[in-house]
Design a protein around this motif. Structure first.
Motif, PDB file in Angstrom:
ATOM      1  N   ASN B  44      38.012  36.017  41.565  1.00  0.00           N
ATOM      2  CA  ASN B  44      39.248  36.536  40.959  1.00  0.00           C
ATOM      3  C   ASN B  44      38.979  37.581  39.898  1.00  0.00           C
ATOM      4  N   LEU B  45      37.858  37.431  39.199  1.00  0.00           N
ATOM      5  CA  LEU B  45      37.593  38.357  38.105  1.00  0.00           C
ATOM      6  C   LEU B  45      37.396  39.787  38.622  1.00  0.00           C
ATOM      7  N   LYS B  46      37.183  39.921  39.950  1.00  0.00           N
ATOM      8  CA  LYS B  46      37.069  41.260  40.520  1.00  0.00           C
ATOM      9  C   LYS B  46      38.374  42.041  40.373  1.00  0.00           C
ATOM     10  N   VAL B  47      39.441  41.343  40.024  1.00  0.00           N
ATOM     11  CA  VAL B  47      40.713  42.021  39.814  1.00  0.00           C
ATOM     12  C   VAL B  47      40.568  43.081  38.718  1.00  0.00           C
ATOM     13  N   PHE B  48      39.634  42.856  37.801  1.00  0.00           N
ATOM     14  CA  PHE B  48      39.438  43.814  36.707  1.00  0.00           C
ATOM     15  C   PHE B  48      38.730  45.081  37.185  1.00  0.00           C
ATOM     16  N   GLN B  49      38.200  45.057  38.404  1.00  0.00           N
ATOM     17  CA  GLN B  49      37.543  46.252  38.933  1.00  0.00           C
ATOM     18  C   GLN B  49      38.540  47.157  39.650  1.00  0.00           C
ATOM     19  N   GLY B  50      39.784  46.749  39.719  1.00  0.00           N
ATOM     20  CA  GLY B  50      40.799  47.602  40.323  1.00  0.00           C
ATOM     21  C   GLY B  50      41.215  47.150  41.702  1.00  0.00           C
ATOM     22  N   PRO B  51      42.334  47.718  42.209  1.00  0.00           N
ATOM     23  CA  PRO B  51      42.926  47.271  43.480  1.00  0.00           C
ATOM     24  C   PRO B  51      41.963  47.380  44.663  1.00  0.00           C
ATOM     25  N   GLU B  52      41.182  48.482  44.747  1.00  0.00           N
ATOM     26  CA  GLU B  52      40.343  48.649  45.943  1.00  0.00           C
ATOM     27  C   GLU B  52      39.303  47.540  46.019  1.00  0.00           C
ATOM     28  N   HIS B  53      38.617  47.327  44.891  1.00  0.00           N
ATOM     29  CA  HIS B  53      37.577  46.301  44.880  1.00  0.00           C
ATOM     30  C   HIS B  53      38.156  44.923  45.163  1.00  0.00           C
ATOM     31  N   PHE B  54      39.279  44.626  44.513  1.00  0.00           N
ATOM     32  CA  PHE B  54      39.837  43.283  44.647  1.00  0.00           C
ATOM     33  C   PHE B  54      40.318  43.037  46.067  1.00  0.00           C
ATOM     34  N   ALA B  56      39.327  44.567  48.706  1.00  0.00           N
ATOM     35  CA  ALA B  56      38.160  44.538  49.592  1.00  0.00           C
ATOM     36  C   ALA B  56      37.499  43.165  49.541  1.00  0.00           C
ATOM     37  N   TYR B  57      37.497  42.583  48.347  1.00  0.00           N
ATOM     38  CA  TYR B  57      36.938  41.226  48.219  1.00  0.00           C
ATOM     39  C   TYR B  57      37.779  40.236  49.026  1.00  0.00           C
ATOM     40  N   ALA B  58      39.102  40.341  48.907  1.00  0.00           N
ATOM     41  CA  ALA B  58      39.999  39.428  49.636  1.00  0.00           C
ATOM     42  C   ALA B  58      39.783  39.579  51.138  1.00  0.00           C
ATOM     43  N   GLU B  59      39.611  40.806  51.570  1.00  0.00           N
ATOM     44  CA  GLU B  59      39.353  41.052  52.992  1.00  0.00           C
ATOM     45  C   GLU B  59      37.965  40.525  53.364  1.00  0.00           C
ATOM     46  N   GLY B  60      37.027  40.707  52.452  1.00  0.00           N
ATOM     47  CA  GLY B  60      35.655  40.261  52.697  1.00  0.00           C
ATOM     48  C   GLY B  60      35.571  38.763  52.929  1.00  0.00           C
ATOM     49  N   GLY B  70      33.518  34.795  63.751  1.00  0.00           N
ATOM     50  CA  GLY B  70      34.743  35.558  63.963  1.00  0.00           C
ATOM     51  C   GLY B  70      35.534  35.704  62.678  1.00  0.00           C
ATOM     52  N   ARG B  71      36.577  36.495  62.704  1.00  0.00           N
ATOM     53  CA  ARG B  71      37.389  36.761  61.538  1.00  0.00           C
ATOM     54  C   ARG B  71      38.015  35.456  60.997  1.00  0.00           C
ATOM     55  N   VAL B 146      57.035  32.112  47.118  1.00  0.00           N
ATOM     56  CA  VAL B 146      57.693  32.179  45.804  1.00  0.00           C
ATOM     57  C   VAL B 146      57.248  33.429  45.048  1.00  0.00           C
ATOM     58  N   ASN B 147      56.535  34.308  45.731  1.00  0.00           N
ATOM     59  CA  ASN B 147      56.089  35.538  45.084  1.00  0.00           C
ATOM     60  C   ASN B 147      57.257  36.533  45.045  1.00  0.00           C
ATOM     61  N   PRO B 148      57.460  37.223  43.917  1.00  0.00           N
ATOM     62  CA  PRO B 148      58.626  38.120  43.815  1.00  0.00           C
ATOM     63  C   PRO B 148      58.593  39.270  44.823  1.00  0.00           C
ATOM     64  N   SER B 149      57.396  39.776  45.167  1.00  0.00           N
ATOM     65  CA  SER B 149      57.384  40.842  46.189  1.00  0.00           C
ATOM     66  C   SER B 149      56.057  40.779  46.925  1.00  0.00           C
ATOM     67  N   PHE B 150      55.986  39.870  47.872  1.00  0.00           N
ATOM     68  CA  PHE B 150      54.721  39.592  48.546  1.00  0.00           C
ATOM     69  C   PHE B 150      54.427  40.656  49.602  1.00  0.00           C
ATOM     70  N   ILE B 151      53.234  41.234  49.540  1.00  0.00           N
ATOM     71  CA  ILE B 151      52.799  42.162  50.587  1.00  0.00           C
ATOM     72  C   ILE B 151      51.535  41.592  51.205  1.00  0.00           C
ATOM     73  N   PRO B 152      51.580  41.119  52.448  1.00  0.00           N
ATOM     74  CA  PRO B 152      50.382  40.545  53.059  1.00  0.00           C
ATOM     75  C   PRO B 152      49.253  41.565  53.053  1.00  0.00           C
ATOM     76  N   GLY B 153      48.059  41.114  52.623  1.00  0.00           N
ATOM     77  CA  GLY B 153      46.905  42.007  52.626  1.00  0.00           C
ATOM     78  C   GLY B 153      46.718  42.773  51.331  1.00  0.00           C
ATOM     79  N   ASP B 154      47.750  42.809  50.460  1.00  0.00           N
ATOM     80  CA  ASP B 154      47.599  43.512  49.184  1.00  0.00           C
ATOM     81  C   ASP B 154      47.556  42.487  48.044  1.00  0.00           C
ATOM     82  N   ALA B 155      46.425  41.800  47.964  1.00  0.00           N
ATOM     83  CA  ALA B 155      46.292  40.701  47.009  1.00  0.00           C
ATOM     84  C   ALA B 155      46.502  41.195  45.580  1.00  0.00           C
ATOM     85  N   TYR B 156      46.001  42.390  45.281  1.00  0.00           N
ATOM     86  CA  TYR B 156      46.113  42.925  43.917  1.00  0.00           C
ATOM     87  C   TYR B 156      47.578  43.066  43.524  1.00  0.00           C
ATOM     88  N   HIS B 157      48.348  43.648  44.412  1.00  0.00           N
ATOM     89  CA  HIS B 157      49.777  43.827  44.150  1.00  0.00           C
ATOM     90  C   HIS B 157      50.458  42.464  43.926  1.00  0.00           C
TER      91      HIS B 157
END
Ligand code: FES
Lengths: 246, 233
Positions: B44-54, B56-60, B70-71, B146-157
Motif C-alpha cells: 500500500n505504501l507504494k501509493v506514495f510513489q504515484g498513480p502509475e506505480h501503485f 502497476a503494483y495492483a496489476e502486478g 495464469g492471471r 461502498v466506494n463513492p466512485s469505483f473504477i475497476p483497475g484504477d486502485a489509486y483513484h
C-alpha cells in the motif's frame, strides 16, 4: 484498629450467597488476616451466630490451604503473600474490606469462603508425578542435574497449589498451576521418561475439569504468592506441542 | 498404586480439542494474518510513489508468477490461504472464549487487574471490530460497492476517492488503532502460546511487539492522512 468487613456468606454448595457486613472494633496491626477472621468468629459464636468458614492449615504461607479474594485481589493486596501471612498493618484504620471466595466453575463453593479444589488433586493424579521404583536411595551423583535446571525446577516446584492463579485469571484458567507441575518434573532428568505422556494427561484433565483458556493476561503471575512466572506457561505450551507432534 | 504413565490413544486430546491446541491454532493462523498485514502495508505504501506505480503494483499482484501461473492464480491461492487462516482464527477464538466464559459462571463483586494490558483485555471485541472493518474494506476497494466512485483497475483513484471523505478516513484510522492493539498483544502472545520463548527473548519481545504494532498503525494511517491533507490526489 476498626475495620468494616463485607464477607461472602453462603450456607452450602447450592445455597444462595450474599455479602454480610461485620464491624470489627478490635483489630490489631500485628494480626494476620486469618486471625482477624478468628476474632470475628469468636464474636459471632458469642452472639450464637454461625462462624465464617474459611480454609487454613499451616498459617505460615507454605501449605496453600488458605485463599480468599480480599478487595479484589487473591490473597489480598500484598505481593507474594498468602492470606495467612498478610498482616493488618497493610490496611488503614477504618478500612472497608470485601472478602470473597475463589470463583471458578472448577472450584465449587463448599461454604462461605471455602471452595473445593479437588480439581487440582485430580490434575496431579493424572500425571503430576514420576513413577519411581522405591527402594534404597541411589548414589546421589549417578544422575547429574545441571544447576540452572535445578534452580528453574525449584522455582516451578514452589507452587503450593492454592488456586490464586485460577482466582485471578479473567478466564479462570489453571494454566499457571499445570505449567508449574509440568515444568518442575520436565526440567529434571528423572522426569524425562514420562515427559510427553505427563503433559498430555495433565492438560486433558485440566480441560475436563472445566477451567478456562489462557489468553496471556499475566494476572496469575501477579497474584501468585510464590511469584511463579508465566514463562512456565510458554514451557507448558512448548511441551504440549512437542507431545502432540513428536 | 500409581501406574506408569503412558499416552493412551483415547486420552490424547487432538490439537483441535484441547484448549492449548486451540490456542496454538489461533496463534498459527494469527501469524499468517500478521504476515499479510505487514505485506499489505508494504504494498500500500507504494501509493506514495504515484498513480502509475501503485496501479502497476495492483496489476502486478495479478500477473505475478507469469508465465508459469495464469492471471490471478497466485492471488487466489493467497486469498484462499488467508480465508482459511481467518476462519481458523475466528473459530478458535470463539471456542476458547466460550470455554472461558463457562469457566466462571458467577463473577466477582470486585476483581482488580494488576498485570494485564488494555490490548489484552480488548482482544475479543477488538477482533469483532476488525472483522466488521475488513468486510467494509473489501466492499470499498475490492468489490467497489461502498466506494463513492469505483473504477475497476484504477486502485489509486479508488483509494483517493474513498479517503477524501473524512468519515471514511476516521473509521479507517480507528480500525487501524484497533488492529495495532490486536497485533501488539497478538505478537507477544503468539510467542508465548507457541512456546517460542527462551529467557533472552523475554526481555525484548514486549518491546518488539510494541514497535511492530506502532509501525503498522503509523504506516496504514499515513495513507488517509495524506489524502485528507491533499498530498495524494
Ligand atoms: S494456611 Fe498454609 S499457606 Fe496459608
Amino acid at each position: 484498629m476498626k475495620l468494616t468487613l463485607h464477607v461472602w456468606r453462603q450456607a452450602g454448595p447450592s445455597a444462595r450467597g450474599r455479602f454480610v457486613r461485620y464491624d470489627v472494633p478490635d483489630g490489631s496491626p500485628d494480626m494476620s488476616f486469618l486471625e482477624l477472621l478468628d476474632v470475628l468468629n469468636q464474636q459471632l459464636i458469642a452472639r450464637k451466630e454461625e462462624p465464617i468458614a474459611f480454609d487454613h492449615d499451616c498459617r505460615e504461607g507454605i501449605c496453600g490451604a488458605c485463599g480468599m479474594v480480599i478487595n479484589g485481589r487473591p490473597h489480598g493486596p500484598q505481593r507474594a503473600t498468602t492470606a495467612c501471612q498478610l498482616h493488618l498493618r497493610h490496611f488503614a484504620d477504618g478500612a472497608e474490606i470485601w472478602i470473597e471466595p475463589w470463583r471458578a466453575r472448577a472450584f465449587p463453593i463448599v461454604k462461605d469462603l471455602v471452595v473445593d479444589r479437588a480439581a487440582f488433586d485430580r490434575i496431579v493424579q493424572a500425571g503430576g508425578f514420576i513413577t519411581a521404583r522405591t527402594g534404597s536411595a541411589p548414589e546421589a551423583n549417578s544422575i547429574l542435574v545441571p544447576k540452572p535446571a535445578a534452580d528453574l525446577a525449584m522455582d516451578a516446584a514452589a507452587c503450593i497449589g492454592c488456586g490464586a492463579c485460577v482466582a485471578a485469571c479473567p478466564n479462570a484458567s489453571a494454566m499457571l498451576f499445570v505449567a508449574a507441575k509440568v515444568s518442575h518434573l520436565g526440567l529434571l532428568p528423572q522426569g524425562q521418561p514420562e515427559r510427553d505422556a505427563r503433559v498430555m494427561q495433565l492438560v486433558a484433565q485440566m480441560d475436563a475439569e472445566g477451567f478456562g483458556a489462557c489468553s496471556n493476561h499475566g494476572e496469575c503471575m501477579a497474584a501468585c504468592p510464590k511469584e511463579i512466572s508465566i514463562d512456565f506457561i510458554a514451557r507448558l505450551n512448548r511441551d504440549y506441542i512437542r507431545g502432540t507432534f513428536l | 498404586m500409581a501406574q506408569p504413565l503412558a499416552v493412551q490413544p483415547s486420552a490424547t486430546p487432538s490439537l483441535a480439542r484441547s484448549l492449548i491446541g486451540m490456542k496454538a491454532i489461533m496463534a498459527t493462523s494469527g501469524v499468517i494474518l500478521f504476515l499479510f498485514v505487514v505485506g499489505h502495508l508494504l504494498g500500500n505504501l507504494k501509493v506514495f510513489q504515484g498513480p502509475e506505480h501503485f496501479n502497476a503494483y495492483a496489476e502486478g499482484l495479478r500477473t505475478v508468477g507469469a508465465p508459469f501461473l495464469g492471471r490471478g492464480q497466485l492471488l487466489w491461492v493467497v486469498r484462499v490461504v488467508l480465508l482459511f487462516a481467518l476462519g481458523a482464527h475466528i473459530w478458535a477464538a470463539i471456542a476458547v472464549t466460550r470455554a472461558s466464559w463457562r469457566a466462571r459462571p458467577i463473577g466477582y463483586q470486585r476483581l482488580e487487574s494488576t498485570h494485564t494490558t488494555y490490548a489484552a483485555r480488548t482482544m475479543r471485541w477488538g477482533g469483532v471490530i476488525i472483522l466488521l472493518y475488513v468486510i467494509y474494506h473489501l466492499l470499498d476497494f475490492t468489490f467497489g460497492r461502498v466506494n463513492p466512485s469505483f473504477i475497476p483497475g484504477d486502485a489509486y483513484h479508488n483509494v483517493v476517492a474513498s479517503f477524501r471523505l473524512w468519515p471514511v478516513s476516521a473509521f479507517y484510522g480507528v480500525a487501524m488503532v484497533v488492529v495495532g492493539l490486536h497485533v501488539y498483544h497478538g505478537v507477544w502472545s503468539a510467542l508465548q502460546t507457541l512456546g517460542l520463548h527462551r529467557a533472552p527473548t523475554e526481555r525484548w519481545r514486549r518491546g518488539a511487539a510494541g514497535v511492530i504494532a506502532a509501525a503498522i498503525v503509523a504506516g496504514y494511517v499515513a495513507i488517509p492522512a495524506a489524502v485528507l491533507a491533499g498530498w495524494l490526489r
